[in-house]
Design a protein around this motif. Structure first.
Motif, PDB file in Angstrom:
ATOM      1  N   SER A   1       0.948  -1.624   0.169  1.00 33.83           N
ATOM      2  CA  SER A   1      -0.094   0.027   0.151  1.00 33.83           C
ATOM      3  C   SER A   1       0.673   0.946  -0.286  1.00 33.83           C
ATOM      4  CB  SER A   1      -0.868   0.049   1.734  1.00 33.83           C
ATOM      5  OG  SER A   1      -1.744  -1.142   1.074  1.00 33.83           O
ATOM      6  N   PRO A   2       0.696   1.657  -0.595  1.00 32.39           N
ATOM      7  CA  PRO A   2       1.503   4.008  -0.720  1.00 32.39           C
ATOM      8  C   PRO A   2       1.204   4.416   0.391  1.00 32.39           C
ATOM      9  CG  PRO A   2      -0.632   3.466  -2.807  1.00 32.39           C
ATOM     10  CD  PRO A   2      -0.565   2.163  -2.026  1.00 32.39           C
ATOM     11  N   ARG A   3       2.065   4.953   0.941  1.00 35.58           N
ATOM     12  CA  ARG A   3       1.363   5.480   2.219  1.00 35.58           C
ATOM     13  C   ARG A   3       1.766   7.161   2.368  1.00 35.58           C
ATOM     14  NH1 ARG A   3      -0.864   1.869   3.909  1.00 35.58           N
ATOM     15  NH2 ARG A   3      -0.471  -0.365   5.382  1.00 35.58           N
ATOM     16  N   PRO A   4       0.944   7.843   2.639  1.00 36.18           N
ATOM     17  CA  PRO A   4      -0.403   7.730   3.160  1.00 36.18           C
ATOM     18  C   PRO A   4      -1.572   6.990   2.283  1.00 36.18           C
ATOM     19  CG  PRO A   4      -0.297   9.963   3.371  1.00 36.18           C
ATOM     20  CD  PRO A   4       1.183   9.138   2.544  1.00 36.18           C
TER      21      PRO A   4
ATOM     22  N   SER B   1       2.761   0.522  -5.528  1.00 39.39           N
ATOM     23  CA  SER B   1       1.927  -0.682  -4.594  1.00 39.39           C
ATOM     24  C   SER B   1       2.327  -1.978  -5.645  1.00 39.39           C
ATOM     25  CB  SER B   1       0.613  -0.245  -5.214  1.00 39.39           C
ATOM     26  OG  SER B   1      -0.382  -1.180  -4.420  1.00 39.39           O
ATOM     27  N   ARG B   2       1.467  -3.041  -5.527  1.00 41.53           N
ATOM     28  CA  ARG B   2       2.027  -4.268  -6.420  1.00 41.53           C
ATOM     29  C   ARG B   2       1.116  -4.621  -7.541  1.00 41.53           C
ATOM     30  NH1 ARG B   2       5.082  -8.597  -5.502  1.00 41.53           N
ATOM     31  NH2 ARG B   2       5.437  -8.024  -3.411  1.00 41.53           N
TER      32      ARG B   2
ATOM     33  N   GLN C   1      -9.972  -9.537 -14.256  1.00 44.07           N
ATOM     34  CA  GLN C   1     -10.504  -9.811 -15.520  1.00 44.07           C
ATOM     35  C   GLN C   1      -9.635  -8.056 -16.001  1.00 44.07           C
ATOM     36  OE1 GLN C   1     -12.436 -12.449 -17.624  1.00 44.07           O
ATOM     37  NE2 GLN C   1     -10.212 -13.052 -16.295  1.00 44.07           N
ATOM     38  N   ILE C   2      -9.287  -7.882 -15.648  1.00 42.34           N
ATOM     39  CA  ILE C   2      -8.248  -6.181 -15.504  1.00 42.34           C
ATOM     40  C   ILE C   2      -7.035  -5.854 -14.663  1.00 42.34           C
ATOM     41  CG2 ILE C   2     -10.324  -4.435 -15.901  1.00 42.34           C
ATOM     42  CD1 ILE C   2     -10.205  -3.820 -13.083  1.00 42.34           C
ATOM     43  N   ASP C   3      -6.194  -5.083 -15.315  1.00 44.21           N
ATOM     44  CA  ASP C   3      -4.990  -4.870 -14.418  1.00 44.21           C
ATOM     45  C   ASP C   3      -5.553  -4.635 -13.622  1.00 44.21           C
ATOM     46  OD1 ASP C   3      -3.856  -6.185 -16.710  1.00 44.21           O
ATOM     47  OD2 ASP C   3      -3.196  -4.574 -17.499  1.00 44.21           O
TER      48      ASP C   3
ATOM     49  N   VAL D   1      -3.530 -12.036  -1.178  1.00 42.61           N
ATOM     50  CA  VAL D   1      -2.035 -11.812  -1.751  1.00 42.61           C
ATOM     51  C   VAL D   1      -2.865 -12.225  -3.107  1.00 42.61           C
ATOM     52  CG1 VAL D   1      -1.593 -12.889   0.691  1.00 42.61           C
ATOM     53  CG2 VAL D   1      -3.446 -14.128  -0.732  1.00 42.61           C
ATOM     54  N   VAL D   2      -1.249 -12.585  -4.195  1.00 42.20           N
ATOM     55  CA  VAL D   2      -1.962 -12.916  -5.510  1.00 42.20           C
ATOM     56  C   VAL D   2      -0.940 -14.214  -5.636  1.00 42.20           C
ATOM     57  CG1 VAL D   2      -0.071 -11.608  -6.025  1.00 42.20           C
ATOM     58  CG2 VAL D   2      -1.104 -12.764  -7.571  1.00 42.20           C
TER      59      VAL D   2
END
Length: 418
Positions: free
Chosen positions: A243-246, A289-290, A312-314, A322-323
């Motif tokens: 997660s980007p912060r903040p 982010s990831r 079904q989308i990027d 998790v992936v």
């Protein structure tokens, strides 16, 4: 607004001139306690409940058109002491606090009387003039629900009271026309009820199929090989999001971006496939982010734990997901395995401000894995069952939309049946 001849403007909108627009208090029976709420809190407590007797109407008994479900009971003696708070067949019951907008009819034949709880209110109608089924249809329509919600007291937990209930207005055609409208709408209700029962049956069948097929208790024709027990971490590279912060900084988001930002709510309202997200990440947000490519299997690990979905989308995922990459299994088969074990995750997750799963627990979780061709065959069977359910659910939504359109026409008198 100009009103066409034969119609008049009222508090509930434009209705035919011969229709009335009464308040609930004007439509109630002339008997005592025609509109009442539940007993005081100290007059009905859990210690009063017994195994059988007079059923108590609570919020969970208000989910359908008629009061139904699993009841708790009080003794006949207790019910007599609270006789002012009793409801009888054909009375209308409204939720006072909790899920506002619930309206149900007390059914014939099940019990002679019911005790309403502290969270309900009941109305006994002057039935020679007003059909309770007609009022039920109106107050469950979009117009009736809007009246209930907008008139509620919004301080604290939204709630209403007897004074507000008695002031509700509704369109009131002559009784024969009320009954004709009820009959027409009841036909659609019958279709919806049939679809609800069929969908429930199909879901039960799918659950049974998952139980049999994903555990190897039942084998599909032509498959006889041994199954392996493997850890999830052995058949996939499991990586947590970032997660980007903040997280609430506007620099991370861009509505024109093609890259979605997956939130728990996006997953909980979708089915097998994630087709859209409510937010999108800017290039800077993506960098922090990831990223997850189209066609990836992801799973929520925070709050709503263990909910899998195939993108079904990027998208990008935050640290509540998790992936599963580099799969050594059929992706849809693994999706169904994760769906099957989803209810068990909460038993093993970590509790804090929210339930969550750690990647060590996920990696170490053991599952039974058949040879790849059988995995694919099992996934195909379950996907076909999902497809049948989706068709039925779409049909139900179309039928609901049809009923809303009919209600708009019939309950305003735009279309007349008599």
């Amino acid at each position: 607004m100009e009103v066409k001849p034969g119609y008049k403007q009222t508090e509930v909108g434009v209705i035919p001139e011969e229709w009335e627009c009464p308040r609930i208090r004007d439509a109630a029976a002339k008997s005592s306690n025609a509109t009442v709420g539940g007993p005081f809190g100290s007059d009905l407590v859990s210690a009063d409940y017994v195994e059988s007797g007079v059923p108590v109407i609570r919020g969970q008994n208000m989910s359908f058109s008629f009061v139904t479900g699993d009841f708790v009971f009080v003794s006949e003696k207790k019910a007599r002491s609270l006789s002012a708070n009793l409801a009888h067949p054909k009375d209308l019951v409204f939720t006072q606090r909790g899920t506002l907008g619930q309206v149900a009819i007390v059914p014939d034949g099940s019990f002679e009387s019911y005790l309403i709880s502290q969270s309900q209110m009941k109305v006994s109608l002057d039935r020679p003039r007003h059909d309770p089924h007609f009022l039920h249809q109106y107050f469950t329509s979009a117009a009736g629900q809007k009246q209930i919600v907008t008139s509620a007291i919004q301080t604290g937990v939204p709630h209403t009271n007897l004074g507000i209930l008695r002031a509700y207005r509704f369109p009131a055609p002559p009784l024969p026309e009320q009954r004709a409208i009820v009959e027409a709408l009841s036909d659609v209700d019958g279709l919806l009820g049939g679809l609800d029962r069929l969908i429930a049956k199909k879901r039960d069948l799918k659950q049974a199929a998952m139980q049999q097929l994903l555990t190897g208790q039942t084998r599909l024709p032509g498959f006889h090989g041994e199954w392996e027990v493997r850890r999830l971490g052995e058949i996939a590279k499991i990586q947590r999001g970032a997660s980007p912060r903040p997280i609430d900084s506007p620099v991370w988001f861009d509505d024109s971006s093609p890259v979605g930002w997956v939130r728990i709510s996006d997953v909980t309202r979708a089915g097998m496939f994630l087709l859209e997200t409510t937010q999108r990440l800017s290039p800077l947000g993506v960098k922090h982010s990831r990223p997850v490519a189209t066609g990836s299997l992801i799973m929520s690990i925070c709050a709503t734990v263990g909910r899998p979905i195939i993108t079904q989308i990027d998208v990008c995922i935050h640290d509540g997901f998790v992936v599963f990459d580099n799969l050594e299994a059929d992706q849809r088969f693994l999706y169904y395995v994760l769906k099957w074990i989803e209810p068990d995750w909460s038993k093993h997750g970590q509790t804090g401000s929210q339930m969550n799963l750690n990647t060590g627990l996920i990696n170490g979780t053991r599952i039974s894995v058949p040879p790849l061709p059988e995995q694919t065959a099992i996934a195909t069977v379950l996907s076909e069952m999902d497809g049948e359910l989706a068709v039925l659910e779409q049909r139900r939504e179309k039928t609901r939309a049809l009923k809303q359109a009919m209600m708009q026409e019939l309950l305003t008198g735009r279309t007349r049946l008599l």
